[in-house]
Structure formats: structure tokens, C-alpha cells
Scaffold this active site. Structure first.
Site, PDB file in Angstrom:
ATOM      1  N   SER A  64      10.184   6.099   5.273  1.00 44.21           N
ATOM      2  CA  SER A  64      11.393   6.476   5.053  1.00 44.21           C
ATOM      3  C   SER A  64      12.424   5.162   5.108  1.00 44.21           C
ATOM      4  O   SER A  64      13.552   5.477   4.609  1.00 44.21           O
ATOM      5  CB  SER A  64      11.699   7.304   6.239  1.00 44.21           C
ATOM      6  OG  SER A  64      11.458   6.492   7.481  1.00 44.21           O
ATOM      7  N   PHE A  65      12.031   4.073   5.491  1.00 46.35           N
ATOM      8  CA  PHE A  65      12.914   2.923   5.468  1.00 46.35           C
ATOM      9  C   PHE A  65      12.477   1.528   4.880  1.00 46.35           C
ATOM     10  O   PHE A  65      13.277   0.702   4.905  1.00 46.35           O
ATOM     11  CB  PHE A  65      13.571   2.845   6.982  1.00 46.35           C
ATOM     12  CG  PHE A  65      12.797   2.039   7.727  1.00 46.35           C
ATOM     13  CD1 PHE A  65      11.550   2.597   8.437  1.00 46.35           C
ATOM     14  CD2 PHE A  65      12.635   0.374   7.811  1.00 46.35           C
ATOM     15  CE1 PHE A  65      10.918   1.873   9.195  1.00 46.35           C
ATOM     16  CE2 PHE A  65      12.018  -0.248   8.846  1.00 46.35           C
ATOM     17  CZ  PHE A  65      11.026   0.585   9.330  1.00 46.35           C
ATOM     18  N   ASP A 120      10.064  15.489   8.264  1.00 41.85           N
ATOM     19  CA  ASP A 120       9.465  15.281   6.952  1.00 41.85           C
ATOM     20  C   ASP A 120       7.911  15.467   6.896  1.00 41.85           C
ATOM     21  O   ASP A 120       7.363  14.531   6.597  1.00 41.85           O
ATOM     22  CB  ASP A 120       9.975  13.676   6.799  1.00 41.85           C
ATOM     23  CG  ASP A 120       9.977  13.400   5.222  1.00 41.85           C
ATOM     24  OD1 ASP A 120       9.975  14.406   4.539  1.00 41.85           O
ATOM     25  OD2 ASP A 120       9.783  12.057   4.936  1.00 41.85           O
ATOM     26  N   ILE A 135       0.857  -1.239   0.067  1.00 46.57           N
ATOM     27  CA  ILE A 135       0.094   0.011  -0.059  1.00 46.57           C
ATOM     28  C   ILE A 135       1.005   1.391  -0.202  1.00 46.57           C
ATOM     29  O   ILE A 135       0.491   2.381  -0.004  1.00 46.57           O
ATOM     30  CB  ILE A 135      -1.051   0.063   1.225  1.00 46.57           C
ATOM     31  CG1 ILE A 135      -0.262  -0.173   2.481  1.00 46.57           C
ATOM     32  CG2 ILE A 135      -2.041  -0.951   0.921  1.00 46.57           C
ATOM     33  CD1 ILE A 135      -0.918   0.095   3.719  1.00 46.57           C
TER      34      ILE A 135
END
Length: 797
Positions: A496-497, A623, A492
Site C-alpha cells: 500500500s505504500f 483492503d 517481489i
């Protein structure tokens, strides 16, 4: 003692000037931060701010007729009038609107980070005071709405200002000095004549000025060709307010609220002077003046009475009672009153704040408290000053003794410190301001600089721990089963990682599982960065609990596998609703509602506010973007993805050097260029999200139907917002806003504009943003109570 008395006098006068606020409701040719205004010139018009309705409207009377309310869905704090000009400060102080004789509105000021606190209009200038902590706080415009260069130079801070027919004056916060500008000859003369006076107040007429000094007596300087300097010889009287016309003045007696007037000779007046005998038995809250008449707001029923030769013959001897609704005796605010709250404030303000009364110095001193060692009797004002000085000195002495006792008891003075909590955090959260002691409800104008604490509505986080008790450790095999072996059908998104998958745990819970790329799929440096992001999210989210942050369910660490498990956000990312191709032509989407967009922005802002103000230690997200704002099944917005987050500085003024990270289009330019990180970096990212919600444009988009050059939403939207053309940039998919929605979206747009200032110091705090968005949502609630596009219940925290 007698030899020391001159020094005591000087100290007392200096003390009074420093601590006593200017009396309210003292107005010259339109006035300063008032609720009553006089417009003169082509047509005499009296305007006031109405009391009791939920919206504090501007109501006006002209030539025997009541006019329709100006902008009836907009609340105002203050009004002021001058020659053919009426101006009003919108609730919260962030915007100033002015009208000409045809009542066509024009916005001449908008700044959420520097709200207006005072307003005055004269014959040639419109001036206001801004709420700024340093530098010159006065701003003026010509009647053509262009900024006026004729304002005091330097860093003078003013406590009050007044504009007359030809010039303006103000009283400085430090020293109580009078500075004037405008007509150089007259203003310089007035300023020179008053340079040795310590004033609480100054009002301006045509070629003269009057004010109240620190002893409570009136001083007038300038031309006396019409007797305008001939103040009545009532030496035993103290005054609370002054209003000046072209060549006359009126003042309110502090003792009983009645009015005395003087001057006006030689101007063709029928009685040769301005008379106020019709008001001898009437108590007034405030007064204003036109060129040859005055008006007052009565204490008994908040009605408006006008008198003077400027009115027709039938009203000259008796005055005229204007058929206006009850008028507010002062602006409705929600800041803590320095002295007393006006009786019945909650009724007059309809629960939207309260009215502050000015700080009265006692008009008399009991004989037992009067000094007996002075051979020459000082004035009443001086005796009052001595009492104030003695009281403050006594309080200071008691406070000093208490401080010493506490210092010795606590051990602080000896280098020791008692902490009664069993847990001693190394970094404390920002101190929250105490709520208003009067218990008045928060106002819709919590504008732009709210001081009240929301601490009781938000749960503070606990201590930090990578493996906190609130995060459940899950088996990798269970997560494989929950995602059907991480199938593409369950993918989905990405964070960030790693990649995010939808899954269902064995107990039926729907979750979102973020899996880091490992092994051969990840290079060593990349793996290290993803490991760091995993640790960051786990460390932060395991101790953060707020309805506008995505909740961490659990985690998994097995060999090279790193997975985080979150509660599932059924309605996905805000970015997809705004920018996915499926929504380009879809006008029925729940997000295609102005009220819903404001609610989403407020939800996100509250999540960020929690991170900045209530997490211990505070957190900078780094972010903030629309793809990191997720929507749950109830369309509540939550901030997600803490892989780049860092612990922030304890205070906003502290800077933290950090290598810039984030997403192109959302990164704070100051952070990107200087590697200096503050909480204002998150504010910039939120500002971009607000612009996305307003315009429907991506942070970076191609400007043209068939492509074109890349353009930032900042470059697209900010020029239109600054020009007052917000309607030109609104997302057409949502449709034209209703009247209250238009005002709400305007507020959102202006807030966004200030969020994306290049320098962090010029951006608002997250508290200011939340306050503005709360007000914007309240405006929509005033127009209609529910969202028509779906059965959704919207509740405030």
C-alpha cells in the site's frame, strides 16, 4: 389471600407461557424439528436420523425393505414427512433438501445467515422457522417448491409450527397465541376457537388441531366427525407430546412415557378406532403420525414401533418393529442446553455435539410446598406454576441483594469503579460467550450461529505503540546490504505504500522489506499518504501476534527513508497462484486442491476474526484481497498489508464514517457509496476472495476467450450459486470434487454468496464464516485425510 388468588393465577399462567419452552417431539402428520418422519400417499415410508455414525444419515424403510441412506456423506439435524414428500435440514440449519417418491433431491432453501430451527411438512405445505431476531420467522413453500403466499402477515414470531393435510398453525413466542393459515375456512375456525387459550404447543390434523396448554393438558378444536376431539378423560394425566393423523390423535404421558390414542371412528377402521393397547407397557421418546397410524421412538433402545389400522392385518394387533438402526432421540446441536443434556449424548452424536432434553416442570410438588391458604384446590399444572413462580422470585430476590452488595463494594453505585488490572484499556474487546457448561465437544455443524468462544485458542494483542518492544529498529545500511542495494532481482511485489523486496539479514533471517518511495520520486500528497500507511502498519503490526497475520520483524526510519521488515512468505501471494499465467495450465500446483483452497480460506478468515474480535481495540483491515493473503513455507495463509487499516467500532452495530479506500472489485459497495465503514466491509472483501477460490476467476475479469466486456466475479458466480448449480462455476484446473468435497465447496460457495450481499446487515459475521469454513474443511477430512498434491500437514488451531 383468597381475593388475590385470581390475579396470581393470571400472573402464573403468563409467566409459564413466557418462560417454558414447548415440549419436544410433538408431531402432526410428519412433525416439527424431529428425528423421525412419516411419508404417506403413494407409498408409506418411515425415515429417521441414525444415531452413533460420524455422519448423521437419513435412513428409510418402505414396503418391508431398508433403503440406502440418502446422501450418505451428508449429516442432517432434522427430518419431516408429508404427502409423497420427505424433507431434511442439513446440519447447521443452513440448507433444506426435499425428496419426492423417487428420492430425487431438490434444495429449496439455503441461507447461512438465517439457519432453520424447525421443520414441518403436511399435505399442501412445507414450512420452517428461521433463526432471525426480528420480523416474521416462518417461511413456507407449496409442494412444487415455490414460496407460499399463505403465511401469517406482520411480524409474528413463532416458537413452533405444524402442518396438516389442509392447513398450518403456529404458537407465537409472545403471548402463546395460536395463528393458522392455509385452508381459510378451517384455519380461521381453529384460530378463533383457540384465541383465548395460552398454548405451549399446537399440532394439526386434517380438519382439527390439538395442543398442550400451559397447565400441561390437551385441548382439541375443530371437526369431531370421527371422535378426534374425544380426548380420554384422564384428568390426572399430564402430557409431553401429541401427534395427529387425519382423524385421530395420540399423546405421550409425561409420568411414564406410555401412549394413549383417541379418535379414528367411522373411517372403515377394523376396530372402529385407533388403538394403542400394544404400547401400554412401552415408554416412548417421541411419536409421529400418518393418516391412519402412528409410530413411536422407544426409550429403551431407540427403535421404531408403528401401530394402527393403516398397517397390514398381521401387524394391526401387535404393531410392527421396524428394522432400522438406532435413531437419535433429538437433533445433535452444540448450543448450550437451556435445561439438561440427554444422557449418552456424546455416544449418540459421535462427539459431534449433544442432545438437549426439554425443560420439564416438576410433575408433582411435595406437600410441604403446596399452598395451604387456598380454599379451592388448583390443578396440578397450576401448583407447578406457583412453584416455578416462587423459585424464580426467590432467585431474583437473592440476585438483587447480591447486586446491591457488589454495587456498594465496588463503588460503581457511587460513581467509582474498581479495576484490579494494572493496565486499564480505554476500549474493551467484545465479550466472548461462555463455552457450553456440559463440556460437549464442538460439532461439525457449528453452523451457522456458533456461540462458543475461541478466546483460549487465540492470543489477544497488547497495548498499541508505534515503537513497540516487539518491533526491532534496523539500520538502513543493513537493509541495503540485505537486498543487494534494492536490486530488481530481489523485487517481489508492491504494497500500500511501497515496493517489496526479498532480503537476507546478517544473521541469516529471510525477510520481506517494504520500502516507501521518497524524495523526488514522491509528490507531497503522495508522500503524506505513504507516511500515514507506514505509521498505520507499524502501529498495528507491532502489537498483533497471530499465526494467520504476517509478522512484523522490524522497521527503519532514517531521514526520508521509511521501511518495514516482515517475515518472508516463501510461497507468495494467493493472487499469483490463482491468476498468474504460469498457473493457468498448471494442474499440479498445491493450491489446485479443493481441500487446500478451503484451508487457505479458513486461515484468512481466522486472521480477520482475530482483528475483529480479539484485537484491542478491534481493527478493520479495509483492503482484504487475494494479493494481501500470503502463503508461508508450510502453505499457511496469513493476512498482510495493514497500510489502510483503521481502528474499528467497539460493536458491529456502530458505524464509522470514513472515506472509501481499498481495491476495485473488493470494496464494499455500501462503504464505497455511503462512506460508512463497519467490520462487514472486510466480510465483503473476504467474500470476493472466496469466490476467487471457488471459480478461479479474478475479482474483475473479461468474459470471453478473446477478451470481452469486464465482468465481476459476483455477477458471474452468484446467479449460479442461487440456482444450486455450484458445479458449473468450479475452477476446472482443480478437477471434479469428490462427494464430500462437492458438499464442502457448496458450503464455501453459499457462504461467499452471503458475504457479498449489497447491504452489510445481510452479511454474516466473521465468526459465522469461520464456523462454516471449519465445517467445510471437516467434510474434506471425512473423505480423505491428506492432500494428495504434496507432503503437507494440515493442522487446526
Amino acid at each position: 389471600m383468597t381475593t388475590l388468588f385470581p390475579a396470581v393465577i393470571s400472573a402464573v399462567l403468563l409467566f409459564l407461557g413466557a418462560v417454558c419452552p414447548p415440549p419436544p417431539s410433538a408431531h402432526a402428520l410428519g412433525g416439527s424439528a424431529a428425528t423421525v418422519a412419516v411419508v404417506y400417499g403413494s407409498a408409506t415410508t418411515i425415515c429417521t436420523i441414525s444415531a452413533q455414525p460420524p455422519v448423521q444419515q437419513i435412513q428409510c424403510w418402505r414396503n418391508g425393505l431398508l433403503l440406502p441412506p440418502l446422501l450418505p456423506n451428508t449429516s442432517f439435524d432434522a427430518v419431516a414427512g408429508g404427502r409423497d414428500t420427505l424433507c431434511g435440514v442439513r446440519s447447521g440449519g443452513f440448507s433444506l433438501l426435499c425428496w419426492n417418491t423417487t428420492f430425487s433431491p431438490k434444495r429449496i432453501y439455503s441461507n447461512a445467515s438465517a439457519p432453520l430451527t424447525s421443520l414441518t411438512v403436511g399435505g399442501t405445505q412445507i414450512c420452517a422457522l428461521k433463526n432471525v431476531t426480528s420480523g416474521n420467522n416462518v417461511i413456507c413453500w407449496r409442494q412444487n417448491n415455490s414460496p407460499s403466499p399463505q403465511i401469517p402477515n406482520g411480524n409474528s414470531q413463532f416458537r413452533m409450527i405444524s402442518s396438516g393435510l389442509r392447513f398450518s398453525c403456529g404458537v407465537t413466542r409472545i403471548g402463546n397465541r395460536v395463528l393458522c393459515w392455509g385452508d381459510d375456512v378451517i384455519s380461521n375456525s381453529i384460530q378463533t376457537e383457540l384465541e383465548n387459550s395460552s398454548m405451549l404447543n399446537i399440532q394439526v390434523g386434517e380438519r382439527f388441531a390439538c395442543g398442550i396448554d400451559v397447565t400441561g393438558f390437551i385441548i382439541c378444536k375443530g371437526s369431531n366427525d370421527s371422535g378426534q376431539l374425544n380426548i380420554p378423560s384422564e384428568t390426572a394425566q399430564d402430557y409431553s407430546a401429541v401427534a395427529l393423523g387425519a382423524s385421530h390423535g395420540c399423546a405421550i404421558r409425561k409420568a411414564n412415557g406410555t401412549v394413549v390414542c383417541w379418535g379414528g371412528n367411522g373411517n372403515g377402521n377394523r376396530n372402529g378406532e385407533i388403538s394403542s393397547k400394544i404400547t401400554d407397557d412401552i415408554s416412548f421418546e417421541s411419536i409421529v403420525a400418518g393418516p391412519d397410524f402412528s409410530c413411536g421412538l422407544t426409550t429403551s433402545n431407540f427403535s421404531i414401533i408403528c401401530w394402527g389400522p393403516g398397517w397390514p392385518n398381521e401387524y394391526y394387533a401387535t404393531g410392527i418393529l421396524l428394522p432400522l438402526q438406532k435413531t437419535l432421540p433429538g437433533p445433535c446441536v452444540e448450543t448450550v442446553c437451556e435445561c439438561n443434556v440427554y444422557p449418552g449424548s456424546e455416544i449418540w452424536c459421535s462427539g459431534n455435539g449433544h442432545i438437549c432434553r426439554h425443560c420439564d416442570i416438576p410433575s408433582s410438588i411435595p406437600p410441604t410446598l403446596q399452598p395451604t391458604v387456598v380454599t379451592s384446590s388448583p390443578s396440578r399444572g397450576l401448583r407447578r406454576g406457583l412453584l416455578a413462580f416462587a423459585i424464580v422470585g426467590s432467585v431474583g430476590g437473592v440476585a438483587g441483594i447480591a447486586t446491591v452488595i457488589y454495587c456498594l463494594w465496588s463503588g460503581i453505585c457511587l460513581g467509582k469503579k474498581k479495576i484490579h488490572n494494572s493496565v486499564q484499556p480505554t476500549i474493551s474487546a467484545p465479550t466472548a460467550a461462555a463455552p457450553p457448561s456440559n463440556g460437549s465437544p464442538l460439532s461439525r455443524s457449528s453452523t451457522l450461529r456458533r456461540q462458543g468462544s475461541r478466546l483460549m485458542r487465540r492470543q489477544r494483542s497488547g497495548t498499541s505503540s508505534k515503537h513497540a518492544d516487539t518491533a526491532e529498529e534496523l539500520l538502513f545500511s543493513d537493509l541495503v546490504l540485505a537486498t543487494n542495494d534494492f536490486s530488481l532481482e530481489n523485487k517481489i511485489g508492491a504494497g500500500s505504500f511501497g515496493v517489496v523486496y526479498k532480503g537476507k539479514l546478517a544473521d541469516g533471517r529471510e525477510v520481506a522489506i517494504k520500502r516507501s518511495e521518497t524524495g523526488a520520486k514522491a509528490k507531497a500528497k503522495l508522500f503524506q499518504e505513504k507516511e500515514s500507511a507506514f505509521d498505520s502498519e507499524l502501529a498495528f503490526l507491532s502489537r498483533l501476534h497471530h499465526k494467520h497475520l504476517v509478522r512484523l520483524v522490524g522497521f527503519c526510519e532514517e531521514r526520508d527513508e521509511r521501511l518495514l521488515v516482515y517475515e518472508y512468505m516463501k510461497n507468495g501471494a494467493l493472487y499469483d497462484h490463482l491468476h498468474s499465467k504460469s498457473n493457468v495450465e498448471k494442474s499440479s500446483s498445491v493450491v489446485n486442491s479443493w481441500k487446500m483452497r478451503i484451508k487457505i480460506s479458513l486461515d484468512a478468515a481466522r486472521g480477520i476474526e482475530y482483528l475483529h474480535n480479539y484485537a484491542v481495540p478491534p481493527i478493520i483491515h479495509r483492503d482484504i484481497k487475494s494479493s494481501n493473503i500470503l502463503l508461508d513455507s508450510n502453505w499457511t495463509a496469513r493476512v498482510s498489508d495493514f497500510g489502510l487499516s483503521l481502528m474499528g467500532p467497539e460493536h458491529d452495530s456502530d458505524y464509522r464514517p470514513a472515506k472509501a479506500a481499498g481495491t476495485v472489485g473488493y470494496i464494499d459497495p455500501e462503504y464505497y457509496g455511503l462512506n460508512v465503514l463497519t467490520a462487514k466491509s472486510d466480510v465483503y472483501g473476504l467474500g470476493i476472495v472466496l469466490l476467487e477460490l471457488v471459480t478461479g476467476k479474478r475479482a474483475i475479469f473479461k468474459n470471453g476467450e478473446n477478451g470481452g466486456e469486464p465482468m465481476s466475479v459476483v455477477d458471474y458466480a452468484v446467479p449460479a450459486i442461487m440456482a444450486g448449480e455450484v458445479a458449473m462455476i468450479l475452477d476446472p484446473r482443480v478437477g471434479p470434487p469428490e462427494a464430500s468435497e462437492a458438499e464442502a465447496m457448496e458450503l464455501v460457495a453459499y457462504t461467499a454468496m452471503h458475504c457479498v450481499h449489497l447491504e452489510g446487515k445481510d452479511r454474516p459475521t466473521i465468526n459465522d464464516i469461520v464456523a462454516n469454513l471449519e465445517r467445510a474443511l471437516a467434510l474434506c477430512d471425512d473423505s480423505h485425510g491428506s492432500i494428495s498434491s504434496g507432503p503437507i500437514s494440515i493442522l487446526s488451531d
